[in-house]
Design an enzyme around this catalytic site. Structure first.
Site, PDB file in Angstrom:
ATOM      1  N   GLU A   3      -1.720  -8.928   4.341  1.00 45.38           N
ATOM      2  CA  GLU A   3      -1.647  -9.287   5.765  1.00 45.38           C
ATOM      3  C   GLU A   3      -2.995  -9.174   6.483  1.00 45.38           C
ATOM      4  O   GLU A   3      -3.216  -9.806   7.527  1.00 45.38           O
ATOM      5  CB  GLU A   3      -0.597  -8.425   6.478  1.00 45.38           C
ATOM      6  CG  GLU A   3      -1.031  -7.029   6.880  1.00 45.38           C
ATOM      7  CD  GLU A   3      -1.230  -6.068   5.709  1.00 45.38           C
ATOM      8  OE1 GLU A   3      -1.860  -5.010   5.921  1.00 45.38           O
ATOM      9  OE2 GLU A   3      -0.742  -6.355   4.604  1.00 45.38           O
TER      10      GLU A   3
ATOM     11  N   CYS B 282       0.830  -1.199   0.000  1.00 46.23           N
ATOM     12  CA  CYS B 282       0.000   0.000   0.000  1.00 46.23           C
ATOM     13  C   CYS B 282       0.875   1.263   0.000  1.00 46.23           C
ATOM     14  O   CYS B 282       1.438   1.620  -1.021  1.00 46.23           O
ATOM     15  CB  CYS B 282      -0.975  -0.021   1.169  1.00 46.23           C
ATOM     16  SG  CYS B 282      -2.350   1.141   0.983  1.00 46.23           S
TER      17      CYS B 282
ATOM     18  N   HIS C 255      -3.561  -5.234   0.564  1.00 47.48           N
ATOM     19  CA  HIS C 255      -3.023  -5.666   1.862  1.00 47.48           C
ATOM     20  C   HIS C 255      -3.131  -7.179   2.051  1.00 47.48           C
ATOM     21  O   HIS C 255      -4.164  -7.668   2.524  1.00 47.48           O
ATOM     22  CB  HIS C 255      -3.783  -4.982   2.998  1.00 47.48           C
ATOM     23  CG  HIS C 255      -3.475  -3.544   3.175  1.00 47.48           C
ATOM     24  ND1 HIS C 255      -2.523  -3.084   4.052  1.00 47.48           N
ATOM     25  CD2 HIS C 255      -3.987  -2.453   2.568  1.00 47.48           C
ATOM     26  CE1 HIS C 255      -2.470  -1.762   4.002  1.00 47.48           C
ATOM     27  NE2 HIS C 255      -3.351  -1.359   3.101  1.00 47.48           N
TER      28      HIS C 255
END
Length: 312
Positions: free
Chosen positions: A241, A129, A239
Site C-alpha cells: 500500500e 507486515c 507493504h
C-alpha cells in the site's frame, strides 16, 4: 497517438483478464472489507486506536469500501461484523502479536474465516507486515520470528517456483513480475522476520502455506510473501500500500512499476473479496459502519503515515 492507444488498450485488456473468475460463480460487485485498528502508543482523548489511511485508499483504489474493525469488542460483536463484511486486512504497525487487542481481534477473525471457508463460505484474509507476523503466529501457535536488518529498505522479490501458478501472482503482467524480481519495488519496515529455515522447520506452517517469495537482509533469508494452500489467506512481510500512498520516507519506491505493484496487489485482494456474499442486514447499518463516517488527520510531519484515522 497510435502507440498510446495500443498501450491503453493493452492495459485495459490486462485489467479485464485479471478480474476473470470461475464460470457460474456469483460475484459481489459491492465488496466491503474490514481493516483492523490497533492501539495508539500514547493514547489521548479520542485517540485510543488508529488505522493508517493508506490501507483505506489502497482498497478503495481497487473498488472496495472499507469498514474500520474496532478493537476491544466482544466476540459476539466481531461475529456479527464478520457476517457483514467480505474480507479483512490485518495491517502493519507496532502492536503486540501476543497480548494486544489487535491480536485478540485478529485471532477471532482468523478462526471465523477458517470455519467459514471450510464450509464453502468464501472469506479472504490478508496480513501486511505486522499482520503477516500475526498470521504466522495464529497458524503455528508459536512465535518463530527472528531479528533482521529490514527496517526502512526497498527490496526486489526472490520468487519461488510456486509463485508462477499462485492465485496471487499468476495473472500479473510478465513485465511487472520481471520488475519485481529485479528492482527494489517492495518496501520493508520490520525488525522481525520469519526465516525460511524456521518456516521449513515448522510442520503447521509448511502444510498451511506455500512460500511465493523470499528476501534477505544480507545475512538472513526470510519469507516475504505467502498464500495458504486451501484457504484464501495471504500475507506479505512488505507493504504494497505504501508505494502509491505514503511519502514520508525516501526509501518508499514511487516508480511507475512500484505504483503498478500497489494496484495489482489491491486488485487481487479486492477481487478475492468479491467472491464473498456476506452483507449487512440493512443499508443503514452498512452506511453507519463505513469509514466515510470518520475523517483522517494529516500526520505526515510527525508520523510514518501521511494521514491517520483515529478512534475512541
Amino acid at each position: 497517438m497510435k502507440l498510446v492507444c495500443v498501450a491503453l488498450f493493452s492495459l485495459f485488456f490486462q485489467i479485464i483478464s485479471f478480474a476473470v473468475v470461475s464460470e457460474g460463480q456469483k460475484i459481489n460487485d459491492s465488496p466491503v472489507i474490514g481493516v483492523l485498528a490497533q492501539e495508539v502508543y500514547s493514547p489521548s482523548p479520542g485517540k485510543n486506536a488508529y488505522i493508517a489511511a493508506s490501507y483505506v485508499k489502497y482498497l478503495e483504489s481497487a473498488g472496495a469500501r472499507v469498514v474500520p474493525v474496532m478493537i476491544n469488542r466482544t466476540e459476539e460483536e466481531y461475529t456479527i461484523l464478520f457476517r457483514s463484511i467480505n474480507g479483512i486486512l490485518f495491517p502493519g504497525g507496532g502492536a503486540s502479536i501476543f497480548s494486544s487487542s489487535y491480536a485478540k481481534a485478529a485471532g477471532i477473525f482468523y478462526k471465523l474465516a477458517l470455519e467459514a471457508n471450510s464450509k464453502g463460505d468464501y472469506f479472504p484474509v490478508w496480513g501486511t507486515c505486522l499482520g503477516f507476523e500475526q498470521l504466522t503466529l495464529l497458524t503455528s501457535g508459536k512465535s518463530l520470528l527472528s531479528r533482521t536488518n529490514t527496517s526502512g529498505v526497498a527490496l526486489p522479490l526472490n520468487f519461488t517456483k510456486e509463485s508462477k501458478d499462485s492465485r496471487m501472482f499468476k495473472d500479473f503482467p510478465e513485465d511487472l513480475m520481471t520488475s519485481l524480481a529485479n528492482e527494489p519495488l517492495t518496501e520493508n519496515s520490520h525488525q522481525w522476520s520469519l526465516t525460511t529455515a524456521r518456516f521449513s522447520g515448522n510442520e503447521k506452517l509448511r502444510k498451511f502455506y506455500q512460500i511465493l517469495s523470499t528476501n534477505t537482509d544480507g545475512q538472513t533469508e526470510f519469507v516475504s510473501t505467502v498464500e495458504a494452500n486451501d484457504f484464501p489467506i495471504y500475507g506479505t512481510q512488505w507493504h504494497p500500500e505504501k508505494n502509491a500512498f505514503e511519502w514520508t520516507h525516501v526509501y518508499i519506491p514511487h516508480s511507475p512499476d512500484a505504483i503498478r505493484t500497489t494496484f495489482y496487489m489491491a486488485h487481487f485482494f479486492v477481487n478475492e473479496a468479491r467472491k464473498s456474499l456476506h452483507k449487512f442486514p440493512s443499508q443503514k447499518e452498512e452506511q453507519n459502519a463505513l469509514i466515510y463516517n470518520y475523517q483522517p488527520t494529516y500526520t505526515g510531519k510527525k508520523s510514518s503515515f501521511e494521514q491517520t484515522y483515529y478512534f475512541d
